[in-house]
Each structure stands twice: as structure tokens, then as C-alpha cells.
Design an enzyme around this catalytic site. Sequence first.
Site, mmCIF file in Angstrom:
data_model
loop_
_atom_site.group_PDB
_atom_site.id
_atom_site.type_symbol
_atom_site.label_atom_id
_atom_site.label_comp_id
_atom_site.label_asym_id
_atom_site.label_seq_id
_atom_site.Cartn_x
_atom_site.Cartn_y
_atom_site.Cartn_z
ATOM 1 N N GLU A 127 -5.057 2.058 2.594
ATOM 2 C CA GLU A 127 -5.073 0.730 3.493
ATOM 3 C C GLU A 127 -5.014 1.043 4.906
ATOM 4 O OE1 GLU A 127 -3.598 -2.462 6.108
ATOM 5 O OE2 GLU A 127 -2.516 -0.558 5.727
ATOM 6 N N GLU A 128 -4.347 2.083 5.426
ATOM 7 C CA GLU A 128 -4.246 2.530 6.803
ATOM 8 C C GLU A 128 -5.719 3.048 7.345
ATOM 9 O OE1 GLU A 128 -1.915 1.945 8.521
ATOM 10 O OE2 GLU A 128 -0.076 1.529 7.421
ATOM 11 N N GLU A 160 1.162 -8.055 3.486
ATOM 12 C CA GLU A 160 2.257 -7.715 4.540
ATOM 13 C C GLU A 160 2.103 -8.523 5.681
ATOM 14 O OE1 GLU A 160 1.304 -3.738 6.576
ATOM 15 O OE2 GLU A 160 -0.406 -3.675 5.388
ATOM 16 N N HIS A 214 3.917 2.089 13.008
ATOM 17 C CA HIS A 214 3.224 3.162 13.290
ATOM 18 C C HIS A 214 3.785 3.923 14.694
ATOM 19 C CE1 HIS A 214 -1.133 1.578 11.743
ATOM 20 N NE2 HIS A 214 0.012 1.555 10.953
ATOM 21 N N ASP A 230 6.274 -0.661 7.734
ATOM 22 C CA ASP A 230 4.588 -0.975 7.060
ATOM 23 C C ASP A 230 4.476 0.190 6.099
ATOM 24 O OD1 ASP A 230 2.017 -1.272 7.313
ATOM 25 O OD2 ASP A 230 1.615 0.002 9.189
ATOM 26 N N ASP A 282 -0.067 4.242 1.145
ATOM 27 C CA ASP A 282 -0.207 5.245 2.217
ATOM 28 C C ASP A 282 0.495 4.730 3.530
ATOM 29 O OD1 ASP A 282 -2.010 3.141 2.119
ATOM 30 O OD2 ASP A 282 -3.305 4.344 3.657
ATOM 31 N N HIS A 316 0.785 -1.299 -0.005
ATOM 32 C CA HIS A 316 0.098 -0.014 -0.099
ATOM 33 C C HIS A 316 0.890 1.339 0.016
ATOM 34 C CE1 HIS A 316 0.419 0.363 4.636
ATOM 35 N NE2 HIS A 316 0.217 -0.758 4.652
#
Length: 378
Positions: free
Chosen positions: A124-125, A152, A350, A90, A59, A57
Site C-alpha cells: 500500500e505504501e 484506514e 510516516h 499507519d 507494509d 496493509h
Amino acid sequence: MTEKSKTDACVEFLKKLAEELKVEFKVSCPAKDDRPTVILSVIGTQPELPAIMLNSHMDVVPVFEEFWTHKPFDADIDEEGKIFARGAQDMKCVGMQYLAAIRRLKRHNVTLKRTIHVTFVPDEEIFGPDGMKAFVNHNDFRQLNVGFLLDEGIASPTNVFSVFYGERTCWQILFRIHGQPGHGSLLLEDTAAESMHFLLNKIYDFRRSQEKMLEDNPILELGDVTTINVTRINGGKQRNVLPAFIELTVDIRMALTVNLDDFEAMINRWAKECGKKIEIEFVTKEPFCPPTKIDDSNAYWTAFKSAVDELNLEIKPLVFPAGTDAAYVRAVGIPAIGFSPMNNTPVLLHDHDEFLHADVYLKGIEIYEKILEKVCNF
């Protein structure tokens, strides 16, 4: 830069990589023109066979730059070989490892029977409907003839690699709790805060029961139990006025063993037992998604497992504790595995100062090279 200009820059970057690799390039916008899905395709010698999809992804989550010791979007590497960047784990690393593995396969003149589609999706996030959720229901996806997905995973702090074959069911619920308003100096009955207190006790009693399951059974992992957490509380207009209602938002991730109808009945029972008016609104209510089989009945899994065995890698199959785009692909009946080749690495997705060691990143390219050769040619 605006969000659109950042997206456009990402698409152009991927287009240049496609030209360098001499692979097909396509942009699909199944939901909105400013939410593109980029597809890089390596056509196999038997393109009629179901294809392999490698998903990433575009984003990432926001950063609080003041808490970083390196610029979060500069990909700084320190003297120890740690690459610091938002998305280092990520999951910018995985998307680039896919392409680097394809470059190595081409350089080594490895023949691939199955076509590979490398996809880069948006949103995605934020569980956005404009990313993979829209793509899997679009004709552009159906034309890819996908038979198996790699997506992932999560870093592992040990030598063992985590491999995810399923995900918990995500529900996010807003409780709107009504009560008697009035002056803050009074002892009124039936206030919204009292009802909220009752509901919170129910929520945290259940939460403690799941914590105890984990404590009592060392075999269980987080993905094997149900989590429930209060994520937002809103209410009240003024410091000396009792609120007419309070809104309470909870995030729930249900284990694969949970009966969703029974769980919803329990939620309704909690609200009813409060004896006050409580409205329940499902902000997110995902259906149960069967996990991918990880036995001999799944030839893709067998091929994946043979690759990691040849590389002498130790893996641990797990249920993903959070959520990824793989769930949307499983929901349309396609087997999917979540795997990020990052071991001996702290879990920092994150987090501030997210990093991946360069040696781990480079080793991951070799791992993907072997996996792709196996799953494309079984």
C-alpha cells in the site's frame, strides 16, 4: 531478515490469530507469490448478503532509527501510556483493532447477519500494483461478495473523528526538459535550466492559487483543493558542463471538482509556452474515482452513522488528502469509508516517534465493535 521472511512471518502471525479466533483463513496471491493478501473471514448467519470488508496493509514506510527515542519496531509503551512503533498510526493499530472487535463480538455472543472479511494486503505504501490494485481484479476478491469497505483514515488532533468518503486523483509526472549544452562559463541561450525555471514558475503560481483558496475559505480542507509539488530534480554530468536535459518530477493530487481533461490541457500548455522541447511522461495517471455517497441513499453509511451517533462521537466527513487502498475498491463500484478511530492524537504517520496512546487504541476497539454490529445487521 529478508523482505520475504518478514512477509512470511506476518502471514504466520495472522494465521495464529485466525486459529485463536476460530475464523476462516486464506492466502491469495493475485500478482506474485511473495506478495500475499491474507483474508480472515467471519461467516455471517446470512452469507448470501453482501459482505463487509475490513482492510489493513502489512507494509510500513522505512524508519530513520537515529531520530527515534524508542526502538521503532518494539512497540514500547512509556509511563504516559504512549505506544511508540512504526505503524502505530499507519496502520497496524487498525488491523489489530478489527480483530479485537471481532473477539469482543464473539465473547458477547453477538449475531452477525453479514460475513466479515478482514484483509491484510501488501504494497500500500508504494502504490504497488501487486497489492489491492491486483486483488480487486482477481477472482478471489469477487468470491468475497463485498458490499462495503472500511479502510484506514488519519488521526485527528481534536475531539472530532475524521471520516473519509473519497480521495483526490493522483498524477505523478516526469518532465524531461531539453536544452543547449555547453561550457559552464558561457552565456548560452536555450539552456535546460532556463526552461525549467519557466516551468517551475508555472507550477508554483498554480500552487499559490490553491494555497490562497484555502486561506480565503476557512470551510475548505486540504482534500478540497489541488496540490502540486516538485519531488525530484535530476540532471547534469559535470560541474562545468551545461546539461543537455533536466528531469523534473512532480506529484499532483487533484480535487474532486477538477476536470482531468482540462487539467492535462493546462499541463501541455505550460510545456508549449516554454518554447523548448519538453517531453511529458506520466509515471502515475489514476482515473477519476467517484466518492462514496454519505446520505440516505447509502444504507451502509446510514448504519455506520447510526453507530457513531449511539456512541456520541462527533465526526467530520472529508476527502482524503493522500491515497489509500480504498480508492481501488471504490473504482470497482463498492462504497468505502476511511476511518481510524484516533482522536485527540497528533498526526504522526510516516513521522519519527510515531505513537498512539493506549487509551485511544482501546477505545477504538469498542468503537469498531459497535460499527460492525450495525453495518453487519442492518
